[in-house]
Design a protein around this motif. Structure first.
Motif: not given
Length: 685
Positions: A417, A381, A509-510, A385, A421
């Motif tokens: 996560r 991740l 991701v979100s 990012l 994030d």
């Protein structure tokens, strides 16, 4: 694949390889942080090598091919012919993902799908030393031969080709000396191993040039099972390096004169061979210290046994029934004046408690089984990012029930996560704020009484209560007046509301506002609690509290009229007696003030027990219960006391009843309903 392979052998492979692959995932991410750690490189190399060996035995060619290519890469790395970098790790981690996918197919009794050709080619390119622009095939056979052999000599390892040559040598030697297919002697077998490990290379069979003409017709089974097992043990202990096939063939044909005098066999061992030019005495050669110890040690007794988890669940259910019987006998014993009865019940209590603890221990697993996946999650991740993040893990050996380990996996992955994030800022932003470019995420677990505390913290941007209030109004969760009255902690807990997200843009991701809501629901189903702490600019911390086991629950037994209920003790904060005439009304809701704190007051009896026109009592017992940062007071008629109960599912007629988590049998033999506090308040409050 040998789908018809012996089931026990297949299961042994699945268990051993599964543990190795889990460990490899952690070690590979750790290697990126410590690229020069030779022990780590060797451990990863041995991991791929062992999985390849087991897969080869079961004829899983696709798995063997991928592991072999990955193994070649780490052979090059551990011999310092290439450096570890992020691009290399991307390819290796992709290879591990393919190995895991094939492993799952084998677990499902399916033929494994081979890894993509592009991946194998990428691994093969990385297996070539960095100094070489051309593939290894351009090198001369002598160069091919010398490099792997010298590398193996440096580490004292035996290569796959040397292993094949050793078997050929055993066969040739046995045919020449025995002539009838008899087994090779222990001394001769040890001398061959001494030669390999002392020299780091194989010089060829002692009489390779004088093999009998009828060699093809001889009995090939010249090595005993025990000797073969010892040889495999030694190979796996050392971790041999694979080499190109072309490198092995010239080695088998080396002149016998290359051997040192230490390789000669003693004359008294084989008198008929005394005149041979290449005998190898085991007595004079410096033997590897591990081999004699392994040969002479008594066989180790098996200390573990594989048990189906369903059997453990059945045993746990029976222990639960025993707990109920214990509770019943304790209640009856308390009413009896017979001293012998009291002693017998006390002994039963001790034995039942010990048995319960022992059975629970068999179901316990370290939370490391969940934590082990996070280094890879954070690493991938952070790469996607463009962030720099360091993950710290503490308390990985903390044990909890296997069912909880499985149930906590997804919520924890989502929370980690989320920290990466939402929490950790981009390196440039951190630098401008006076922070290190690399963010820090800490995952910890510890046992506190009969509960486990888990926390996920980061040193990121933290949460802004003003932004959370504004988002709550925008999404219709609260009106402006109610949002302004929210405390900071209540604002932080808004992230668990369904559909709530602070992200303006939805990504893979979100941003959809469903993740944290699912997390809270899952933790509530586990009879756990979740809370949030945060400080703007400093970071956030999410704390989860779950019971050690779900099978047996400590509760506070209460009564509403004549009906018994059980409140999970994890929710109970304090209990006190209250003059109900001193309650206050705020926004149309009954409240009480305790130590300058205001608690909403709920009469469970009004919800759950049918009233027969009886007047409201002037006094009552109030049980303060907690759900995250929220505290409310439940008014009950009678407090019975603390009792361990076994959760039984509700019958078909009662399934899905709001506020009810299940039922149990009390010490006096009656049925008590177990209250689901969050569900009760959500439905009735």
């Amino acid at each position: 694949m040998a789908l018809d392979a012996d089931e026990e052998i297949l299961q042994d492979f699945l268990i051993e390889a599964g543990e190795i692959l889990e460990k490899l995932s952690e070690e590979l991410v750790e290697l990126e942080q410590r690229p020069d750690d030779s022990d780590l490189l060797n451990a990863i190399f041995r991991g791929f090598h062992t999985v390849k060996g087991g897969a080869g035995f079961l004829q899983l060619d696709a798995l063997v091919s991928c592991c072999h290519s990955a193994e070649n890469v780490f052979d090059t790395l551990r011999n310092h012919k290439r450096k570890v970098d992020s691009d290399l790790m991307d390819v290796v981690l992709q290879a591990l993902d393919n190995v895991n996918a094939m492993f799952e197919q084998v677990r499902q009794q399916e033929e494994p799908t081979p890894a993509p050709d592009e991946l194998i080619r990428a691994l093969d390119r990385l297996a070539v030393p960095a100094s070489q622009d051309q593939p290894a095939a351009d090198a001369t056979p002598d160069a091919e031969e010398s490099e792997p052999v010298d590398a193996g000599a440096a580490d004292g390892d035996i290569t796959d080709d040397e292993f094949e040559q050793l078997l050929d040598a055993l066969q040739d030697n046995g045919e020449e000396e025995q002539g009838s297919g008899d087994e090779i002697s222990d001394d001769e077998f040890e001398s061959l191993l001494d030669e390999l490990h002392g020299k780091g290379k194989f010089s060829g069979p002692p009489t390779a040039d004088k093999a009998p003409a009828g060699q093809e017709d001889s009995d090939p089974d010249l090595i005993s099972d025990d000797e073969f097992e010892r040889l495999l043990d030694d190979l796996h202990g050392k971790g041999g390096s694979p080499t190109e096939p072309s490198a092995s063939k010239p080695a088998a044909k080396k002149p016998a004169a290359d051997k040192s005098p230490a390789d000669k066999k003693p004359a008294d061992k084989k008198p008929e061979k005394a005149a041979a030019p290449e005998p190898a005495p085991a007595k004079e050669a410096p033997a590897a210290p591990a081999m004699p110890a392994r040969d002479t040690a008594a066989p180790v007794a098996e200390t573990s046994v594989r048990v189906d988890t369903k059997r453990l669940d059945d045993i746990m259910n029976m222990v639960g029934e025993l707990v109920l019987v214990r509770n019943r006998l304790q209640r009856l014993g308390g009413e009896s004046e017979d001293e012998q009865m009291h002693k017998a019940v006390a002994n039963l209590d001790v034995v039942t408690t010990d048995l319960q603890s022992a059975v629970m221990a068999t179901r316990m697993q370290p939370i490391k089984k969940v934590f082990g996946r996070f280094p890879r999650v954070v690493r991938d991740l952070a790469r996607s990012l463009k962030k720099e993040i360091n993950l710290e893990m503490h308390g990985e050996e903390t044990d909890l029930d296997k069912n909880l380990v499985e149930a906590l996996s997804d919520p924890l992955v989502h929370l980690v996560r989320n920290s990466v994030d939402h929490g950790i800022e981009a390196p440039d932003v951190r630098e401008k704020a006076g922070k290190p470019r690399q963010g820090n995420v800490v995952l910890s677990a510890e046992q506190e009484g009969d509960h486990i505390l888990l926390s996920i913290s980061d040193d990121g941007a933290g949460m802004d209560p003003a932004v959370l209030r504004r988002k709550a109004v925008e999404k219709g969760v609260y009106d402006q007046d109610a949002a302004d009255r929210l405390t900071n902690n209540e604002c932080y807990n808004l992230i668990f509301a369904a559909g709530f997200s602070t992200k303006d843009q939805i990504s893979d991701v979100s941003g959809r506002g469903v993740g944290m809501d699912v997390v809270k629901t899952k933790i509530s189903q586990l009879n756990g609690q979740i809370s949030v702490e945060s400080e703007l600019g400093k970071g956030s911390r999410i704390i989860i509290k779950v019971p050690l086991t779900l099978a047996i629950m400590p509760t506070l037994m209460i009564k509403l009229g004549d009906q018994a209920f059980a409140l999970p003790l994890v929710n109970v904060v304090e209990i006190f007696h209250l003059d109900l005439t001193k309650k206050n009304i705020v926004d149309g809701r009954e409240c009480i003030v305790v130590r300058d704190k205001v608690f909403p007051l709920f009469h469970i009896k009004r919800w759950l027990v049918k009233k027969n026109g009886e007047p409201e009592p002037e006094n009552g017992h109030v049980v303060i219960v907690a759900m995250g940062t929220r505290r409310v007071g439940f008014v009950v008629d009678q407090l019975v006391g603390q009792e361990e109960v076994v959760i039984k599912p509700l019958g078909r007629a009662l399934q899905g009843t709001p506020g009810m988590a299940g039922a149990t049998i009390t010490g006096d033999g009656r049925i008590a309903l177990i209250i689901d506090v969050p569900s009760l308040l959500q439905h009735y409050g």
